[in-house]
Design a protein around this motif. Structure first.
Motif, PDB file in Angstrom:
ATOM      1  N   SER B 117       0.818  -1.210   0.000  1.00  0.00           N
ATOM      2  CA  SER B 117       0.000   0.000   0.000  1.00  0.00           C
ATOM      3  C   SER B 117       0.855   1.265   0.000  1.00  0.00           C
ATOM      4  O   SER B 117       0.525   2.237  -0.669  1.00  0.00           O
ATOM      5  CB  SER B 117      -0.949  -0.011   1.191  1.00  0.00           C
ATOM      6  N   MET B 118       1.982   1.247   0.731  1.00  0.00           N
ATOM      7  CA  MET B 118       2.794   2.461   0.774  1.00  0.00           C
ATOM      8  C   MET B 118       3.374   2.777  -0.602  1.00  0.00           C
ATOM      9  O   MET B 118       3.426   3.944  -1.005  1.00  0.00           O
ATOM     10  CB  MET B 118       3.907   2.294   1.821  1.00  0.00           C
ATOM     11  N   SER B 119       3.769   1.761  -1.366  1.00  0.00           N
ATOM     12  CA  SER B 119       4.286   2.029  -2.715  1.00  0.00           C
ATOM     13  C   SER B 119       3.194   2.644  -3.579  1.00  0.00           C
ATOM     14  O   SER B 119       3.467   3.542  -4.370  1.00  0.00           O
ATOM     15  CB  SER B 119       4.783   0.758  -3.394  1.00  0.00           C
ATOM     16  N   ILE B 122       2.814   6.263  -2.706  1.00  0.00           N
ATOM     17  CA  ILE B 122       3.953   7.086  -3.099  1.00  0.00           C
ATOM     18  C   ILE B 122       3.997   7.302  -4.610  1.00  0.00           C
ATOM     19  O   ILE B 122       4.328   8.390  -5.079  1.00  0.00           O
ATOM     20  CB  ILE B 122       5.257   6.469  -2.549  1.00  0.00           C
ATOM     21  N   VAL B 123       3.593   6.283  -5.376  1.00  0.00           N
ATOM     22  CA  VAL B 123       3.608   6.495  -6.828  1.00  0.00           C
ATOM     23  C   VAL B 123       2.519   7.495  -7.208  1.00  0.00           C
ATOM     24  O   VAL B 123       2.713   8.329  -8.102  1.00  0.00           O
ATOM     25  CB  VAL B 123       3.504   5.173  -7.607  1.00  0.00           C
ATOM     26  N   LYS B 125       1.587   9.987  -5.310  1.00  0.00           N
ATOM     27  CA  LYS B 125       2.147  11.283  -4.930  1.00  0.00           C
ATOM     28  C   LYS B 125       3.085  11.787  -6.040  1.00  0.00           C
ATOM     29  O   LYS B 125       3.120  12.971  -6.345  1.00  0.00           O
ATOM     30  CB  LYS B 125       2.907  11.146  -3.610  1.00  0.00           C
ATOM     31  N   TRP B 126       3.789  10.849  -6.633  1.00  0.00           N
ATOM     32  CA  TRP B 126       4.709  11.210  -7.712  1.00  0.00           C
ATOM     33  C   TRP B 126       3.946  11.625  -8.965  1.00  0.00           C
ATOM     34  O   TRP B 126       4.358  12.539  -9.676  1.00  0.00           O
ATOM     35  CB  TRP B 126       5.667  10.046  -7.977  1.00  0.00           C
ATOM     36  N   PHE B 227      -5.937   7.938   7.662  1.00  0.00           N
ATOM     37  CA  PHE B 227      -4.686   8.526   8.130  1.00  0.00           C
ATOM     38  C   PHE B 227      -3.561   8.378   7.098  1.00  0.00           C
ATOM     39  O   PHE B 227      -3.052   9.378   6.602  1.00  0.00           O
ATOM     40  CB  PHE B 227      -4.255   7.890   9.452  1.00  0.00           C
ATOM     41  N   ASP B 228      -3.198   7.130   6.788  1.00  0.00           N
ATOM     42  CA  ASP B 228      -1.998   6.854   5.988  1.00  0.00           C
ATOM     43  C   ASP B 228      -1.909   7.725   4.736  1.00  0.00           C
ATOM     44  O   ASP B 228      -0.919   8.417   4.509  1.00  0.00           O
ATOM     45  CB  ASP B 228      -1.962   5.393   5.535  1.00  0.00           C
ATOM     46  N   TYR B 231      -1.745  11.549   5.222  1.00  0.00           N
ATOM     47  CA  TYR B 231      -0.533  11.882   5.983  1.00  0.00           C
ATOM     48  C   TYR B 231       0.692  11.804   5.087  1.00  0.00           C
ATOM     49  O   TYR B 231       1.568  12.663   5.139  1.00  0.00           O
ATOM     50  CB  TYR B 231      -0.377  10.926   7.169  1.00  0.00           C
ATOM     51  N   VAL B 232       0.754  10.773   4.241  1.00  0.00           N
ATOM     52  CA  VAL B 232       1.923  10.613   3.376  1.00  0.00           C
ATOM     53  C   VAL B 232       1.858  11.588   2.204  1.00  0.00           C
ATOM     54  O   VAL B 232       2.854  12.206   1.838  1.00  0.00           O
ATOM     55  CB  VAL B 232       2.016   9.158   2.864  1.00  0.00           C
TER      56      VAL B 232
END
Lengths: 332, 290
Positions: B117-119, B122-123, B125-126, B227-228, B231-232
């Protein structure tokens, strides 16, 4: 094959409808896979193909430099470069990092620890609720074991933190000295040892096993442990597969709780590491510097790929069971 | 008599095997819950024991403009997210059932190929990056004005919901319950001359109703606690445009280490979610198997 009429499938209107539905669904599949592909492409692109607008859609000069950098000691020491006359050491902004091995190891320990404890403990609870307790106790225990799932988790974040800081008293007084579990792996593993949601899945499945089989085994003189080993475990493989997969992905992806309980960078699991490194990379204003620090964003994407690989492997392993497991009774 | 004794042994065995879970769920499930309510009425200084302060934290929250702002943000996020994306998996699942079995299999496997999930966050966000991101790249190719995306307080919240809208897909649970609908229902409806919409309206949707009710409830609870992702992606910014209640809570409790005030905020959120749950349960008077 149900809503669109069975008769008259050859009619042009029906065909057109079916065709556009197919197209729409494949578009969804494509859009779903696109970020995965984009992460992969970015992770093997050199920095100058990434830091430009519009970006390259295919890597023209693929490189493994970001991956090599992630595993190298330069993550910790920074990179020394010569700039004209001066020699400069480049770091990632404010944070200190370690080679990705450290974070991979942390994630494996935390996820493994949670799975090793949670799955047996939860399965035993579910089995006892499903088949063993007296009806009167069952009602009370069901609320006890499932009730915690219905309550929003934030309310117990602060007290859990305080509890792990001064176990098992939570309150701070001069006389009550407890154990401080913060900044140890136990801070994540201990609260993860039981899961109400998985208990419900297990119980739903165990409820489907006929009582008579267990009674028959008892009459034949099987011990209670023998019943679990010889009857329950072999018949419950699908539910164990589904729960293992959910537990794995849940623990592997968990972000907020590790962020709260770990202050030492050496203990971060991969999601927290990913968060920190993308924040540091965004702080690099000069792409020229990013070039030396693993390429900047390609480095982050490479870390994302590394984090995704185990999830992907687990999906391949459990694929059959998952597709079957959607018919588990617990989901109804 | 012997049976009686045996039964008693079984009950005792039941207690033995659920004991580890009992202890863990007591210490990390129920005890923190009770403790959380106590801490909300206390002040926790950096050193020294905690003091009872009564309703002080609640008074402070009531006069804190950020408190209202974050609740408005959270409601806005929940409404946007549910309004734009909740019905998508239902439609896609119903449509997916129209495909051939083989195609369904392939699509399902491709659809559920997971990414950590974090990847994924982040992608995205990119993608939104205003200088080098894909979206501005596409806008530039099309010759349109570039956007600030996550840095614009006007559309930042929309940007947080967009991934779920664009990456549409079916829901595993909907597919499971759709598969359990006997196909002769549709066949007899067709013989009666029912149209497509009538079949969906009178056969499919009523069958899905309990599942929809349950998932709607879970979606409301989940979105209120988001949240996640914010927040990220934004860290709550720009300004406080995307600060959700849980981000605010996290900042109070774990950045400023004001545990008492944090616990009080968590308690308020808990009450709000409970009220929403009760309203929702009243609306969908359904017997939901949790």
């Amino acid at each position: 094959m149900a809503i669109i009429p069975q008769v008259g499938r050859k009619k042009i209107r029906v065909r057109l409808l079916l065709f556009s539905i197919t197209l729409f669904l494949w578009l969804g599949v494509f859009l779903h896979l696109f970020p995965v592909w984009w992460t992969l492409v970015t992770s093997i692109s050199p920095y100058h193909e990434v830091y430009k607008l519009p970006p390259s859609f295919f890597p023209r000069h693929p490189t493994l430099f970001p991956y090599k950098f992630l595993f190298s000691a330069a993550m910790q020491t920074g990179v020394t470069i010569r700039q004209g006359e001066r020699i400069v050491t480049l770091h990632f902004g404010y944070s200190q990092f370690y080679p990705i091995w450290v974070y991979l190891k942390n994630s494996v320990i935390l996820t493994g620890g949670i799975m090793v404890f949670q799955i047996p403990i939860t399965a035993l609870v579910a089995y006892s609720l499903s088949k063993l307790h007296s009806p009167r106790w069952n009602r009370i225990l069901f609320i006890f074991f499932i009730g915690t799932m219905l309550i929003p988790y934030q309310i117990s974040l602060v007290p859990s933190y305080l509890l792990l800081k001064n176990f098992p008293f939570a309150f701070r007084t001069s006389s009550l000295r407890g154990i401080n579990f913060l900044d140890t792996y136990w801070a994540v593993i201990l609260p993860g040892m039981y899961s109400a949601f998985n208990c419900l899945l297990f119980k739903g499945y165990f409820d489907g096993i006929p009582e008579s089989i267990i009674q028959a085994a008892r009459l034949d003189g099987a011990s209670e442990l023998g019943i679990i080993r010889r009857i329950i475990l072999p018949t419950s493989k699908p539910v164990f597969a589904v729960v293992s997969y959910f537990t794995f992905t849940g623990a592997w992806n968990s972000f907020m709780w590790p962020l709260i309980v770990f202050k030492k960078a050496k203990l971060f699991p991969l999601p927290v590491f990913l968060y920190e490194i993308q924040a540091s990379v965004s702080d690099i204003k000069n792409p020229e510097y990013a070039r030396y620090l693993g390429g900047g964003i390609p480095l982050v994407m490479a870390a994302g790929i590394i984090q995704s690989i185990p999830v992907f492997i687990m999906f391949i392993i459990f694929r059959e069971q998952l597709m079957k497991g959607i018919q588990l009774r617990g989901f109804k | 008599m012997a049976e009686r004794r045996e039964l008693r042994a079984v009950r005792r065995w039941a207690w033995y095997i659920c004991l580890p879970g009992f202890i863990v769920n007591f210490i990390f499930g129920w005890y923190p819950l009770a403790l959380g309510i106590v801490v909300a009425f206390q002040d926790w200084p950096i050193i020294g024991p905690a003091k009872f302060v009564g309703l002080t934290h609640f008074y402070n929250l009531a006069s804190d403009p950020l408190f209202y702002k974050t609740f408005v943000n959270t409601f806005y996020y929940t409404a946007l997210s549910i309004g734009l994306t909740f019905f998508i998996p239902i439609i896609v699942s119903i449509l997916l059932m129209e495909m051939e079995k083989r195609v369904i299999r392939i699509m399902m496997i491709l659809w559920f190929i997971p990414m950590a999930s974090m990847s994924g966050i982040i992608v995205w966000k990119w993608f939104y990056n205003p200088y080098y991101g894909l979206f501005n790249g596409i806008l530039k190719i099309l010759g349109l004005p570039l956007s600030q995306w996550l840095n614009s307080s006007r559309i930042a919240m929309l940007c947080l919901v967009l991934p779920a809208l664009i990456m549409f897909g079916p829901g595993l649970i909907y597919i499971a319950s759709l598969q359990s609908i006997p196909s002769d229902l549709y066949e007899s409806a067709e013989l009666e001359g029912a149209s497509m919409w009538q079949k969906i309206w009178h056969i499919t949707l009523p069958r899905l109703r309990p599942v929809i009710a349950m998932l709607l409830l879970l979606a409301i609870i989940g979105n209120m606690q988001v949240f996640d992702q914010p927040y990220v992606m934004t860290g709550g910014g720009p300004g406080y445009a995307t600060t959700t209640v849980v981000i605010y809570f996290y900042n109070i409790a774990f950045n400023s280490l004001r545990f008492g005030k944090g616990a009080a905020l968590a308690f308020v959120l808990f009450c709000v979610i409970m009220v929403l749950v009760i309203i929702q349960r009243k609306y969908f008077r359904e017997n939901i198997d949790i």
